[in-house]
Design a protein around this motif. Structure first.
Motif, PDB file in Angstrom:
ATOM      1  N   ASN A  25      39.024  36.204  44.411  1.00 36.74           N
ATOM      2  CA  ASN A  25      40.127  36.183  43.438  1.00 36.74           C
ATOM      3  C   ASN A  25      40.210  37.470  42.621  1.00 36.74           C
ATOM      4  O   ASN A  25      41.281  38.071  42.533  1.00 36.74           O
ATOM      5  CB  ASN A  25      40.045  34.954  42.532  1.00 36.74           C
ATOM      6  CG  ASN A  25      40.677  33.741  43.161  1.00 36.74           C
ATOM      7  OD1 ASN A  25      41.416  33.835  44.123  1.00 36.74           O
ATOM      8  ND2 ASN A  25      40.368  32.582  42.620  1.00 36.74           N
ATOM      9  N   PRO A  26      39.150  37.939  41.994  1.00 36.52           N
ATOM     10  CA  PRO A  26      39.262  39.208  41.262  1.00 36.52           C
ATOM     11  C   PRO A  26      39.132  40.440  42.163  1.00 36.52           C
ATOM     12  O   PRO A  26      39.591  41.524  41.817  1.00 36.52           O
ATOM     13  CB  PRO A  26      38.114  39.152  40.254  1.00 36.52           C
ATOM     14  CG  PRO A  26      37.110  38.240  40.853  1.00 36.52           C
ATOM     15  CD  PRO A  26      37.883  37.257  41.686  1.00 36.52           C
ATOM     16  N   LEU A  27      38.505  40.275  43.329  1.00 38.35           N
ATOM     17  CA  LEU A  27      38.269  41.431  44.196  1.00 38.35           C
ATOM     18  C   LEU A  27      39.558  41.958  44.827  1.00 38.35           C
ATOM     19  O   LEU A  27      39.753  43.174  44.910  1.00 38.35           O
ATOM     20  CB  LEU A  27      37.259  41.078  45.294  1.00 38.35           C
ATOM     21  CG  LEU A  27      36.889  42.205  46.250  1.00 38.35           C
ATOM     22  CD1 LEU A  27      36.217  43.357  45.499  1.00 38.35           C
ATOM     23  CD2 LEU A  27      35.982  41.690  47.354  1.00 38.35           C
ATOM     24  N   MET A  28      40.433  41.085  45.250  1.00 38.89           N
ATOM     25  CA  MET A  28      41.651  41.540  45.931  1.00 38.89           C
ATOM     26  C   MET A  28      42.548  42.384  45.014  1.00 38.89           C
ATOM     27  O   MET A  28      42.967  43.479  45.420  1.00 38.89           O
ATOM     28  CB  MET A  28      42.412  40.356  46.531  1.00 38.89           C
ATOM     29  CG  MET A  28      41.651  39.647  47.648  1.00 38.89           C
ATOM     30  SD  MET A  28      40.901  40.738  48.886  1.00 38.89           S
ATOM     31  CE  MET A  28      42.345  41.421  49.656  1.00 38.89           C
ATOM     32  N   PRO A  29      42.849  41.947  43.788  1.00 34.74           N
ATOM     33  CA  PRO A  29      43.636  42.825  42.907  1.00 34.74           C
ATOM     34  C   PRO A  29      42.908  44.138  42.607  1.00 34.74           C
ATOM     35  O   PRO A  29      43.543  45.189  42.498  1.00 34.74           O
ATOM     36  CB  PRO A  29      43.827  42.011  41.629  1.00 34.74           C
ATOM     37  CG  PRO A  29      43.523  40.613  41.982  1.00 34.74           C
ATOM     38  CD  PRO A  29      42.616  40.643  43.170  1.00 34.74           C
ATOM     39  N   LEU A  30      41.589  44.065  42.494  1.00 32.28           N
ATOM     40  CA  LEU A  30      40.799  45.282  42.265  1.00 32.28           C
ATOM     41  C   LEU A  30      40.964  46.255  43.431  1.00 32.28           C
ATOM     42  O   LEU A  30      41.186  47.455  43.225  1.00 32.28           O
ATOM     43  CB  LEU A  30      39.326  44.915  42.076  1.00 32.28           C
ATOM     44  CG  LEU A  30      38.349  46.069  41.889  1.00 32.28           C
ATOM     45  CD1 LEU A  30      38.618  46.792  40.574  1.00 32.28           C
ATOM     46  CD2 LEU A  30      36.913  45.558  41.927  1.00 32.28           C
ATOM     47  N   MET A  31      40.907  45.748  44.647  1.00 31.62           N
ATOM     48  CA  MET A  31      41.074  46.603  45.824  1.00 31.62           C
ATOM     49  C   MET A  31      42.477  47.225  45.853  1.00 31.62           C
ATOM     50  O   MET A  31      42.633  48.392  46.201  1.00 31.62           O
ATOM     51  CB  MET A  31      40.792  45.810  47.103  1.00 31.62           C
ATOM     52  CG  MET A  31      39.328  45.465  47.270  1.00 31.62           C
ATOM     53  SD  MET A  31      38.977  44.498  48.750  1.00 31.62           S
ATOM     54  CE  MET A  31      39.090  45.773  50.013  1.00 31.62           C
TER      55      MET A  31
END
Length: 171
Positions: A25-31
């Protein structure tokens, strides 16, 4: 006992699935933000630099250029590490599902040559001093049955541990 083991496996499966979801969940927007920073944002900063470099004295120009290159290297490292986290989570998700595609034959010699370049991105350069990577792997070494993502993590952890061990070494 078998029922208890199956219940424990089911619990672990649910736990892994929940953790993978919570990490992604937080990793995808971060990427996506890293990609924006690496692409459009960095290009805009470079364009501003090009438009204004004549107004800068040599020292300011060198500092700006150095900062720009440092930012580029940082975004590259962030992207590499975020992708690595994504691969680990994806592998965990596949293991949770029992996906046999995650395990296969791995040629250690070619695999090791591919991941050596990642070692430098994983740890600070000053800690790498004095650590020599020996790549003398036997030519006739048969492939091993392994999960490439997990195997990569093992090699990276071994390298990190070596760097930290050498940090405290006098030789």
């Amino acid at each position: 006992m078998e029922l208890l083991r199956q219940n424990n496996l089911k619990f672990v499966s649910v736990l892994v699935k929940g953790l993978a979801h919570e990490i992604l969940n937080p990793l995808m927007p971060l990427m996506h933000k890293i990609e924006d920073l690496e692409g459009e944002d960095l290009l805009k900063i470079y364009e501003i630099y090009e438009q204004n470099k004549a107004k800068l004295d040599k020292d300011e120009e060198m500092k700006f250029r150095s900062s720009l290159l440092s930012l580029r290297e940082s975004t590259k490292s962030l992207k590499t590490n975020a992708s690595h986290i994504h691969l680990i989570v994806d592998t965990l998700s596949k293991l949770e599902k029992g996906d046999e595609k995650t395990i296969g034959a791995v040629d250690i010699k070619s695999f090791f040559k591919e991941i050596v370049s990642l070692f430098g991105l994983e740890i600070e350069p000053n800690l790498q001093q004095g650590v020599v990577i020996n790549q003398n792997i036997a030519q006739n070494l048969p492939p091993v049955k392994a999960n490439p993502t997990l195997l990569k993590q093992i090699f990276i952890n071994l390298y990190k541990n070596s760097c930290y061990a050498m940090k405290n070494s006098s030789t």
